[in-house]
Design an enzyme around this catalytic site. Sequence first.
Site, PDB file in Angstrom:
ATOM      1  N   LYS A 141       0.831  -1.211   0.000  1.00 47.55           N
ATOM      2  CA  LYS A 141       0.000   0.000   0.000  1.00 47.55           C
ATOM      3  C   LYS A 141       0.868   1.264   0.000  1.00 47.55           C
ATOM      4  CE  LYS A 141      -2.127  -1.140   3.864  1.00 47.55           C
ATOM      5  NZ  LYS A 141      -1.432  -2.377   4.261  1.00 47.55           N
ATOM      6  N   ARG A 158      11.833  -6.656   3.907  1.00 49.10           N
ATOM      7  CA  ARG A 158      11.624  -5.216   3.763  1.00 49.10           C
ATOM      8  C   ARG A 158      12.644  -4.421   4.580  1.00 49.10           C
ATOM      9  NH1 ARG A 158       5.786  -2.526   4.573  1.00 49.10           N
ATOM     10  NH2 ARG A 158       5.946  -3.167   6.741  1.00 49.10           N
ATOM     11  N   ARG A 211       0.509  -9.241  13.469  1.00 47.59           N
ATOM     12  CA  ARG A 211      -0.129  -8.236  12.602  1.00 47.59           C
ATOM     13  C   ARG A 211      -1.093  -8.895  11.621  1.00 47.59           C
ATOM     14  NH1 ARG A 211       5.025  -5.812  10.311  1.00 47.59           N
ATOM     15  NH2 ARG A 211       3.775  -4.546   8.925  1.00 47.59           N
ATOM     16  N   ARG A 262      -8.845   0.887   9.917  1.00 45.33           N
ATOM     17  CA  ARG A 262      -8.402  -0.483  10.141  1.00 45.33           C
ATOM     18  C   ARG A 262      -9.398  -1.248  10.990  1.00 45.33           C
ATOM     19  NH1 ARG A 262      -2.660   0.255   9.509  1.00 45.33           N
ATOM     20  NH2 ARG A 262      -1.486  -1.672   9.698  1.00 45.33           N
ATOM     21  N   ARG A 304      12.118  -2.477  10.276  1.00 41.78           N
ATOM     22  CA  ARG A 304      11.150  -2.041  11.288  1.00 41.78           C
ATOM     23  C   ARG A 304      11.031  -3.109  12.368  1.00 41.78           C
ATOM     24  NH1 ARG A 304       5.857  -0.258   7.907  1.00 41.78           N
ATOM     25  NH2 ARG A 304       4.937  -1.461   9.600  1.00 41.78           N
TER      26      ARG A 304
END
Length: 209
Positions: free
Chosen positions: A13, A122, A166, A88, A155
Site C-alpha cells: 500500500k 523489507r 499483525r 483499520r 522495522r
Amino acid sequence: MNLIFLGPPGAGKGTIAIMIKDRFSIPHISTGDIFRAAIKNETPLGKQVKSILTSGDLVPDEITIKLVEERLACDDIVNGYILDGFPRTIPQAKALGNFTHIDYVINFVINRESIIKRLSGRRIAKDSGKIYHLVNNPPKREGFCDETGEPLIQRDDDKEEAVINRLDVYEKQTAPLIDYYSTMGLLQDIDAAPSPKVVADSLIPLLKL
Ligand code: ADP
C-alpha cells in the site's frame, strides 16, 4: 480524489501510494508513518504508542480517529488524499464516514505466504521514507538509501513474531472492512502480487472521477 488503500500488512500500500500520489497531486497519509515519526521524535503520542507498534497490535480507535480527523483538516488535501492504514476497524470506518466522503477503496489482494516473504525482506529509510526489499527491490548500494545515502533499517514490527501478530490482527479487525465497503459499492480489488510497477499501472485506469 479521496482514496483508501486497504489490505494486509506488506501488500504494498505504501509503496504504490508513493508511486501514484504525484500523478493526482494528492498527499499520502499513512497512520503508521505518523505513529513512527511520533516515536522517533519522542512526542507524548510517540511514548504512548511505542510498545503497541512494536508488538503489532492496534493503537486505540479513539487516538487514531482524532489524529486522522486533524490531518484531514489540513490545506494540502484540496485535491484529495490517499489514506494508507486507516481505517483499520469498523468503528474507524464509521467515524471516517462522518467527516469525509470516499471515492474509492482499493483492496490489495495477496496471500499470507507472499506477505511473510515480503515483510521479512523489507528495509526502510527513515528520512526519505523510501521502502526497499532485499530481493525484489534492492538499493543500488547494499544497505543504503539511493536518495539520501542513509543506512536502511528493519522495522521492529517486521520481525517474525510481530508479523504473525499483525496478520492475525488484520484478519480479525481489518478484513471485515472488505464487506463493509463492498456493500457501499466503493470497493475495487487489485492483485497486489506482481511487481510495484505492474500494480501501479493496473491501478491508475481504475481511478476515474
Ligand atoms: P503495515 O500496514 O505494514 O502493518 P503500518 O505502517 O500501516 O503497517 O502500521 C504500523 C502500525 O501502526 C500498526 O501495526 C498499528 O500498531 C499502528 N497503526 C497504523 N494505523 C493504525 C490504525 N488505523 N489503527 C490502529 N493502529 C494503527
